[in-house]
Design a protein around this motif. Sequence first.
Motif, PDB file in Angstrom:
ATOM      1  N   PHE A  93       0.850  -1.189   0.000  1.00 37.62           N
ATOM      2  CA  PHE A  93       0.000   0.000   0.000  1.00 37.62           C
ATOM      3  C   PHE A  93       0.886   1.238   0.000  1.00 37.62           C
ATOM      4  O   PHE A  93       1.865   1.312   0.747  1.00 37.62           O
ATOM      5  CB  PHE A  93      -0.919   0.016   1.226  1.00 37.62           C
ATOM      6  CG  PHE A  93      -2.123  -0.872   1.086  1.00 37.62           C
ATOM      7  CD1 PHE A  93      -3.287  -0.398   0.497  1.00 37.62           C
ATOM      8  CD2 PHE A  93      -2.080  -2.181   1.534  1.00 37.62           C
ATOM      9  CE1 PHE A  93      -4.401  -1.218   0.365  1.00 37.62           C
ATOM     10  CE2 PHE A  93      -3.180  -3.009   1.407  1.00 37.62           C
ATOM     11  CZ  PHE A  93      -4.348  -2.530   0.823  1.00 37.62           C
ATOM     12  N   THR A  95       0.708   5.781  -0.314  1.00 36.20           N
ATOM     13  CA  THR A  95      -0.159   6.922  -0.034  1.00 36.20           C
ATOM     14  C   THR A  95       0.045   7.970  -1.118  1.00 36.20           C
ATOM     15  O   THR A  95       1.177   8.359  -1.413  1.00 36.20           O
ATOM     16  CB  THR A  95       0.156   7.530   1.342  1.00 36.20           C
ATOM     17  OG1 THR A  95       0.026   6.517   2.354  1.00 36.20           O
ATOM     18  CG2 THR A  95      -0.801   8.656   1.660  1.00 36.20           C
ATOM     19  N   ASN A  96      -1.071   8.417  -1.713  1.00 35.29           N
ATOM     20  CA  ASN A  96      -0.943   9.415  -2.785  1.00 35.29           C
ATOM     21  C   ASN A  96      -0.896  10.828  -2.216  1.00 35.29           C
ATOM     22  O   ASN A  96      -0.926  11.040  -0.998  1.00 35.29           O
ATOM     23  CB  ASN A  96      -2.057   9.243  -3.815  1.00 35.29           C
ATOM     24  CG  ASN A  96      -3.419   9.673  -3.287  1.00 35.29           C
ATOM     25  OD1 ASN A  96      -3.582  10.088  -2.143  1.00 35.29           O
ATOM     26  ND2 ASN A  96      -4.425   9.580  -4.154  1.00 35.29           N
ATOM     27  N   SER A  97      -0.868  11.811  -3.084  1.00 33.38           N
ATOM     28  CA  SER A  97      -0.704  13.204  -2.654  1.00 33.38           C
ATOM     29  C   SER A  97      -1.917  13.732  -1.893  1.00 33.38           C
ATOM     30  O   SER A  97      -1.829  14.765  -1.223  1.00 33.38           O
ATOM     31  CB  SER A  97      -0.436  14.099  -3.878  1.00 33.38           C
ATOM     32  OG  SER A  97      -1.479  13.970  -4.831  1.00 33.38           O
ATOM     33  N   GLY A  99      -3.466  11.850   0.379  1.00 37.86           N
ATOM     34  CA  GLY A  99      -3.536  11.101   1.621  1.00 37.86           C
ATOM     35  C   GLY A  99      -4.318   9.803   1.541  1.00 37.86           C
ATOM     36  O   GLY A  99      -4.589   9.175   2.576  1.00 37.86           O
ATOM     37  N   LEU A 100      -4.693   9.376   0.323  1.00 39.11           N
ATOM     38  CA  LEU A 100      -5.429   8.123   0.160  1.00 39.11           C
ATOM     39  C   LEU A 100      -4.463   6.947   0.046  1.00 39.11           C
ATOM     40  O   LEU A 100      -3.416   7.043  -0.593  1.00 39.11           O
ATOM     41  CB  LEU A 100      -6.302   8.181  -1.099  1.00 39.11           C
ATOM     42  CG  LEU A 100      -7.470   9.167  -1.083  1.00 39.11           C
ATOM     43  CD1 LEU A 100      -8.142   9.200  -2.445  1.00 39.11           C
ATOM     44  CD2 LEU A 100      -8.483   8.783  -0.010  1.00 39.11           C
ATOM     45  N   LYS A 101      -4.846   5.827   0.673  1.00 39.01           N
ATOM     46  CA  LYS A 101      -4.045   4.616   0.566  1.00 39.01           C
ATOM     47  C   LYS A 101      -4.410   3.881  -0.722  1.00 39.01           C
ATOM     48  O   LYS A 101      -5.581   3.607  -0.970  1.00 39.01           O
ATOM     49  CB  LYS A 101      -4.287   3.704   1.773  1.00 39.01           C
ATOM     50  CG  LYS A 101      -3.679   4.195   3.073  1.00 39.01           C
ATOM     51  CD  LYS A 101      -3.975   3.240   4.223  1.00 39.01           C
ATOM     52  CE  LYS A 101      -3.346   1.877   3.974  1.00 39.01           C
ATOM     53  NZ  LYS A 101      -3.587   0.951   5.117  1.00 39.01           N
ATOM     54  N   GLN A 152      -7.821   5.048  -7.022  1.00 41.34           N
ATOM     55  CA  GLN A 152      -8.615   5.475  -5.869  1.00 41.34           C
ATOM     56  C   GLN A 152     -10.092   5.170  -6.138  1.00 41.34           C
ATOM     57  O   GLN A 152     -10.600   5.396  -7.236  1.00 41.34           O
ATOM     58  CB  GLN A 152      -8.413   6.957  -5.596  1.00 41.34           C
ATOM     59  CG  GLN A 152      -8.596   7.857  -6.794  1.00 41.34           C
ATOM     60  CD  GLN A 152      -8.217   9.296  -6.520  1.00 41.34           C
ATOM     61  OE1 GLN A 152      -9.038  10.089  -6.054  1.00 41.34           O
ATOM     62  NE2 GLN A 152      -6.977   9.643  -6.804  1.00 41.34           N
ATOM     63  N   SER A 157      -8.086  -0.081  -2.835  1.00 44.65           N
ATOM     64  CA  SER A 157      -7.634   1.276  -2.529  1.00 44.65           C
ATOM     65  C   SER A 157      -8.721   2.060  -1.804  1.00 44.65           C
ATOM     66  O   SER A 157      -9.908   1.733  -1.868  1.00 44.65           O
ATOM     67  CB  SER A 157      -7.238   2.009  -3.816  1.00 44.65           C
ATOM     68  OG  SER A 157      -6.084   1.432  -4.388  1.00 44.65           O
ATOM     69  N   SER A 158      -8.306   3.125  -1.109  1.00 46.24           N
ATOM     70  CA  SER A 158      -9.243   3.974  -0.381  1.00 46.24           C
ATOM     71  C   SER A 158     -10.075   4.805  -1.357  1.00 46.24           C
ATOM     72  O   SER A 158      -9.727   4.961  -2.528  1.00 46.24           O
ATOM     73  CB  SER A 158      -8.479   4.906   0.558  1.00 46.24           C
ATOM     74  OG  SER A 158      -7.710   4.174   1.483  1.00 46.24           O
ATOM     75  N   ASP A 173      -1.695   9.608 -10.173  1.00 45.06           N
ATOM     76  CA  ASP A 173      -1.297   8.536  -9.250  1.00 45.06           C
ATOM     77  C   ASP A 173      -0.513   7.446  -9.985  1.00 45.06           C
ATOM     78  O   ASP A 173       0.523   6.974  -9.505  1.00 45.06           O
ATOM     79  CB  ASP A 173      -2.529   7.911  -8.588  1.00 45.06           C
ATOM     80  CG  ASP A 173      -3.187   8.832  -7.579  1.00 45.06           C
ATOM     81  OD1 ASP A 173      -2.529   9.776  -7.119  1.00 45.06           O
ATOM     82  OD2 ASP A 173      -4.366   8.604  -7.249  1.00 45.06           O
ATOM     83  N   HIS A 177       3.528   6.553  -9.441  1.00 47.24           N
ATOM     84  CA  HIS A 177       3.909   5.204  -8.999  1.00 47.24           C
ATOM     85  C   HIS A 177       4.748   4.484 -10.050  1.00 47.24           C
ATOM     86  O   HIS A 177       5.797   3.908  -9.739  1.00 47.24           O
ATOM     87  CB  HIS A 177       2.658   4.397  -8.675  1.00 47.24           C
ATOM     88  CG  HIS A 177       2.933   2.990  -8.252  1.00 47.24           C
ATOM     89  ND1 HIS A 177       3.748   2.691  -7.176  1.00 47.24           N
ATOM     90  CD2 HIS A 177       2.532   1.792  -8.769  1.00 47.24           C
ATOM     91  CE1 HIS A 177       3.822   1.374  -7.030  1.00 47.24           C
ATOM     92  NE2 HIS A 177       3.097   0.810  -7.995  1.00 47.24           N
TER      93      HIS A 177
END
Length: 273
Positions: A93, A95-97, A99-101, A152, A157-158, A173, A177
């Motif tokens: 996992f 974390t994106n910019s 704050g989502l996992k 996302q 994913s969150s 994203d 990555h």
Amino acid sequence: MVNPGTAIRLEKAGYAVYGMDYEGYGKSSGLQAYISTFDNVVNDCSDFFIDICESLSSGSFLCLKAIVESDNWRFASDEMVKPDENVNYQEEFITNSHGLKLFTCKWVPKRDEPKALIFICHGYAMECSITMSSTAIRFVKEGYAVYGIDYQGHGKSSGLHGYIEDFDSIVHDCSVHFSSICENEENKGKMRFLVGESMGGAVALLLHKKMPDYWHGAVLVAPMCKIADEMKPPAAVTYVLRGVSRLVPTWKSFNLTQDIIDLAFKRLLRGKP
């Protein structure tokens, strides 16, 4: 080749699934990818499926079944990966910019140095670790390293499931990555390819457009890049829906209280099609 991820999900829902490689495809005989007549393909499927139905029908239901050899598969954190001594599967996992996992995974050769890197972009409301696993494993067997990410609001994913607030954020994203993987010391100098399916085809195209000199190529599988004119609703309907989406973007058009698989598959009573 039957997608094993799809088959396993149907089997978990109480179904059995039969699959068949057409002539010239998968493990069947014939010149690879050559179809002499399309009717032959249809007839082969028809004969095979009807034989199954007639041999396995029982009670008042017409059964179309398929055998899933569950003992021949291993499960890792709910996804199915066909065992292969040369495939190393891992999950992580990030974390994106915002704050989502975000769930990420990779399939890499265990012993051999990968000859190139492949990055998969899944379709809408899908994910990469199950539905793309068979494709990824076949790439690894050919000597490639394969990487995936659940957008996302998708998969593990969150985010609100199925909701895309900003398509550019998905592309961003993926770009961050994928490029971080490419810049790892062990991957520098390796060729980089994108594989996009359905909506993932649009993601792959935008990734390539974002950095056209960075990627060495892209494979698009039924890319969802445009709605055909004959499939578009009337202009008035489109206008209303756009207005509604701006006012209440997370409003559910349909309130599903049943499992989606139960809704998608219907059983036919014999004699009452």
